[in-house]
Design a protein around this motif. Structure first.
Motif, mmCIF file in Angstrom:
data_model
loop_
_atom_site.group_PDB
_atom_site.id
_atom_site.type_symbol
_atom_site.label_atom_id
_atom_site.label_comp_id
_atom_site.label_asym_id
_atom_site.label_seq_id
_atom_site.Cartn_x
_atom_site.Cartn_y
_atom_site.Cartn_z
ATOM 1 N N VAL A 23 -42.433 -15.597 -16.474
ATOM 2 C CA VAL A 23 -42.618 -16.877 -17.165
ATOM 3 C C VAL A 23 -41.934 -18.003 -16.399
ATOM 4 C CG1 VAL A 23 -42.173 -18.155 -19.300
ATOM 5 C CG2 VAL A 23 -42.863 -15.749 -19.414
ATOM 6 N N MET A 24 -40.749 -17.725 -15.869
ATOM 7 C CA MET A 24 -40.011 -18.755 -15.129
ATOM 8 C C MET A 24 -40.737 -19.154 -13.843
ATOM 9 S SD MET A 24 -36.147 -17.337 -15.785
ATOM 10 C CE MET A 24 -35.414 -18.392 -14.523
ATOM 11 N N ARG A 25 -41.376 -18.197 -13.202
ATOM 12 C CA ARG A 25 -42.145 -18.545 -11.992
ATOM 13 C C ARG A 25 -43.349 -19.418 -12.350
ATOM 14 N NH1 ARG A 25 -40.833 -12.903 -10.818
ATOM 15 N NH2 ARG A 25 -39.167 -12.909 -9.252
ATOM 16 N N THR A 26 -43.929 -19.177 -13.500
ATOM 17 C CA THR A 26 -45.002 -20.056 -13.963
ATOM 18 C C THR A 26 -44.462 -21.459 -14.227
ATOM 19 O OG1 THR A 26 -46.182 -18.188 -14.964
ATOM 20 C CG2 THR A 26 -46.763 -20.393 -15.739
ATOM 21 N N ALA A 31 -35.860 -28.228 -7.496
ATOM 22 C CA ALA A 31 -35.769 -27.739 -8.869
ATOM 23 C C ALA A 31 -36.646 -26.515 -9.069
ATOM 24 C CB ALA A 31 -36.157 -28.845 -9.848
ATOM 25 N N ALA A 32 -37.894 -26.594 -8.609
ATOM 26 C CA ALA A 32 -38.802 -25.454 -8.737
ATOM 27 C C ALA A 32 -38.277 -24.255 -7.959
ATOM 28 C CB ALA A 32 -40.193 -25.844 -8.240
ATOM 29 N N SER A 33 -37.761 -24.507 -6.766
ATOM 30 C CA SER A 33 -37.243 -23.427 -5.928
ATOM 31 C C SER A 33 -36.048 -22.739 -6.576
ATOM 32 C CB SER A 33 -36.859 -23.993 -4.555
ATOM 33 O OG SER A 33 -36.292 -22.991 -3.733
ATOM 34 N N ARG A 34 -35.174 -23.517 -7.210
ATOM 35 C CA ARG A 34 -33.987 -22.917 -7.843
ATOM 36 C C ARG A 34 -34.378 -22.075 -9.055
ATOM 37 N NH1 ARG A 34 -29.331 -25.353 -5.490
ATOM 38 N NH2 ARG A 34 -30.007 -25.478 -3.319
ATOM 39 N N ILE A 35 -35.383 -22.491 -9.795
ATOM 40 C CA ILE A 35 -35.851 -21.670 -10.910
ATOM 41 C C ILE A 35 -36.356 -20.330 -10.384
ATOM 42 C CG2 ILE A 35 -37.629 -21.464 -12.689
ATOM 43 C CD1 ILE A 35 -37.376 -24.516 -13.087
ATOM 44 N N GLU A 36 -37.109 -20.360 -9.297
ATOM 45 C CA GLU A 36 -37.600 -19.120 -8.690
ATOM 46 C C GLU A 36 -36.451 -18.265 -8.161
ATOM 47 O OE1 GLU A 36 -41.945 -20.744 -7.132
ATOM 48 O OE2 GLU A 36 -40.158 -21.040 -5.902
ATOM 49 N N PHE A 37 -35.444 -18.900 -7.590
ATOM 50 C CA PHE A 37 -34.275 -18.168 -7.090
ATOM 51 C C PHE A 37 -33.618 -17.385 -8.218
ATOM 52 C CE2 PHE A 37 -29.579 -18.456 -6.666
ATOM 53 C CZ PHE A 37 -29.399 -17.542 -5.636
ATOM 54 N N TYR A 38 -33.394 -18.040 -9.344
ATOM 55 C CA TYR A 38 -32.744 -17.343 -10.461
ATOM 56 C C TYR A 38 -33.654 -16.293 -11.086
ATOM 57 C CZ TYR A 38 -28.685 -20.322 -10.203
ATOM 58 O OH TYR A 38 -27.547 -20.938 -9.771
ATOM 59 N N ALA A 39 -34.946 -16.547 -11.083
ATOM 60 C CA ALA A 39 -35.865 -15.527 -11.584
ATOM 61 C C ALA A 39 -35.736 -14.233 -10.790
ATOM 62 C CB ALA A 39 -37.303 -16.055 -11.518
ATOM 63 N N GLY A 40 -35.459 -14.368 -9.511
ATOM 64 C CA GLY A 40 -35.315 -13.186 -8.669
ATOM 65 C C GLY A 40 -33.970 -12.513 -8.727
ATOM 66 N N ASP A 60 -45.686 -26.286 -22.683
ATOM 67 C CA ASP A 60 -46.912 -25.602 -22.292
ATOM 68 C C ASP A 60 -46.671 -24.208 -21.721
ATOM 69 O OD1 ASP A 60 -48.270 -27.881 -23.048
ATOM 70 O OD2 ASP A 60 -48.460 -28.667 -21.003
ATOM 71 N N VAL A 61 -45.462 -23.922 -21.268
ATOM 72 C CA VAL A 61 -45.197 -22.664 -20.563
ATOM 73 C C VAL A 61 -44.338 -21.708 -21.367
ATOM 74 C CG1 VAL A 61 -44.096 -21.648 -18.520
ATOM 75 C CG2 VAL A 61 -45.457 -23.746 -18.290
ATOM 76 N N LEU A 62 -43.326 -22.207 -22.036
ATOM 77 C CA LEU A 62 -42.323 -21.346 -22.667
ATOM 78 C C LEU A 62 -42.628 -21.104 -24.143
ATOM 79 C CD1 LEU A 62 -39.200 -23.051 -21.095
ATOM 80 C CD2 LEU A 62 -40.058 -20.782 -20.505
ATOM 81 N N PRO A 63 -42.179 -19.980 -24.685
ATOM 82 C CA PRO A 63 -42.304 -19.761 -26.124
ATOM 83 C C PRO A 63 -41.571 -20.856 -26.898
ATOM 84 C CG PRO A 63 -41.703 -17.724 -25.003
ATOM 85 C CD PRO A 63 -41.575 -18.815 -23.994
#
Length: 484
Positions: free
Chosen positions: A70-73, A107-116, A192-195
């Protein structure tokens, strides 16, 4: 003329404030009205926390891999609106458009970093006794709060959801009241993305909206980016209602120490780069106190003066602009007062110090890049954070001169050391009481590298694994294991 309004996000719905209140957002380039934002009341904050409390158990139950998906989305949807976000941010803050494009991507890159990094939230086993199994596991706090600063509104809002969300928390975020409009876009993306209820976004003043979030006893974990004074107020308010885990990423009066063997041109280039003029010097990590060794002082200073005079102050959307306006009238007044005080205390004004000339700068919160030399080590220019485009140059002769200034400072966020002999630079790095040191470089935050300050510059570390772990509570479990 119709102006955009940034709505609150509460339980998956974009809404106005419960009392209908709104606050204006003004273009710092010309003081024109840009738009409005709903001004959240204490009731709105309470509703947002209630939504988070209802949402986080199911969010946590999804597991690391599904949360990461979900975070990658979420990161992808941010990139889809990259230009829109950057344009809004530039109008709302005065920061350069090209820098804001970079902020959105980061910002987008850091969200992906934490998702991983989700599977790095490990517990441990402990060989305490032979007839038991002792183990620990990490659990989310539940609903956590984040209050962010005005210099990187979207980046701080979006990037700082990464660690709490992958840990299984829900969130209530507060955008900066000086620049809330990009927070309205982020609210739309999160809806639009998160619950519903996993991320809730508030706009409003610190005194009303921020204080309500800080004082809500259900919010055990808080993160704040901003000034020392506001951080102390947050600690006081939180202590009146509950025991809370609060991390603080605050300001600094950051030194750049140039050693006698430094390359002079490189030192001058780094001194200018370290001021972060793309953000008008409004950066907590800006190396605004330049320590030049007496043997190279004049030669480096001459080069810096020449470089600063070439910075083009102008329209932040223009590719040739090197600096835009300050964030607000209040902040402009604060910076100009600091410049006036520096002159009164005997420092020599070498560059800037006033509003740029020309009709384009008649309105707006403009100040030219400013350089003072002959700055007394004990003066306000050398010891107090200005958070603006003001560089103070101090002459030093012995390492003790530098170390005494560092020891006397109540702040300790960053420093930079410039030298040819890296071993000498490393010796300074180990003695300076700061949280982050650059050697022969300045400025950027690197993915996964912990960032935070010593002394009054903060508590805790962000931007690495430490940040994820800080959004978890540790539970110990002991299981009796009988003999066969």
């Amino acid at each position: 003329m119709t102006f955009p309004t940034a709505k609150l996000l509460i339980n998956g719905e974009l809404v106005g404030a419960s009392d209908g209140a709104e606050m204006d957002s003004v273009n710092p380039s010309d003081e024109s009205l840009l738009g409005r934002a709903a001004h959240a009341t204490a009731t709105d904050v309470a509703d947002a926390v209630k939504a988070g409390e209802a949402a986080w158990p199911a969010w946590h139950a999804l597991g690391v891999d599904r949360r990461a998906e979900v975070m990658r989305t979420l990161a992808a949807r941010i990139r889809d609106r990259k230009e829109e976000i950057a344009r809004t941010e530039t109008r709302d803050t005065g920061n350069l458009y090209r820098a804001m494009l970079g902020d959105v991507e980061r910002a987008a890159s850091r969200i992906e970093f934490y998702a991983g990094l989700g599977h790095a939230m490990t517990g441990h086993t402990y060989p305490a006794t032979p007839n038991h199994m002792h183990l620990s596991e990490r659990e989310p706090f539940g609903t956590v709060g984040r209050i962010v600063a005005f210099n990187h509104p979207f980046y701080f809002l979006a990037s700082r959801v990464g660690a709490p969300l992958i840990a299984g928390n829900a969130m209530v975020l507060k955008s900066p009241d000086q620049a809330p409009l990009s927070g309205g876009i982020f609210a739309e993306i999160c809806r639009d993305v998160l619950p519903p209820g996993v991320v809730n976004i508030m706009h409003g003043s610190g005194a009303q909206t921020g204080d309500a979030l800080v004082r809500d006893p259900r919010v055990k974990r808080l993160g704040f980016i901003g000034s020392v004074g506001t951080a102390r107020a947050i600690q006081r308010s939180a202590a009146e209602v509950a025991i809370k885990h609060i991390t603080l990423e605050l300001g600094g009066k950051n030194m750049m120490v140039v050693l006698p063997d430094a390359d002079l041109d490189k030192a001058a280039a780094l001194a200018v780069a370290g001021m972060n003029f793309e953000w008008q010097g409004q950066s907590c990590g800006s190396t605004s106190c330049l320590m030049l060794h007496e043997s190279i002082h004049d030669a480096v200073l001459e080069r810096i003066v020449a470089r600063m005079k070439t910075i083009n102050v102008g329209d932040p959307f223009e590719s040739g602009s090197g600096m835009g306006p300050l964030i607000s009238a209040a902040h402009h007044g604060k910076v100009m007062a600091a410049i006036d005080k520096g002159t009164q205390q005997g420092a020599r004004l070498r560059v800037g110090g006033e509003r740029p000339a020309g009709s384009a700068f008649a309105k707006g919160y403009w100040v030219a890049p400013t350089l003072f030399s002959d700055v007394d080590p004990g003066s306000a220019l050398a010891t107090e954070e200005i958070f603006g485009p003001v560089l103070s140059v101090v002459r030093w002769s012995t390492p003790d001169d530098v170390l005494k200034m560092d020891a006397a400072s109540s702040l300790g966020l960053t420093a930079s050391v410039v030298a040819t002999d890296v071993s000498k630079a490393m010796a300074f790095a180990r003695r300076l009481r700061v949280g982050y040191v650059w050697i022969n470089c300045v400025g950027p935050h690197y993915t996964g590298v912990p960032y935070g300050g010593f002394k009054n510059s903060g508590v805790g570390r962000e931007e690495g694994l430490e940040e994820i772990l800080s959004y978890t509570d540790l539970k110990s479990i002991t299981i009796a294991v009988p003999a066969l």
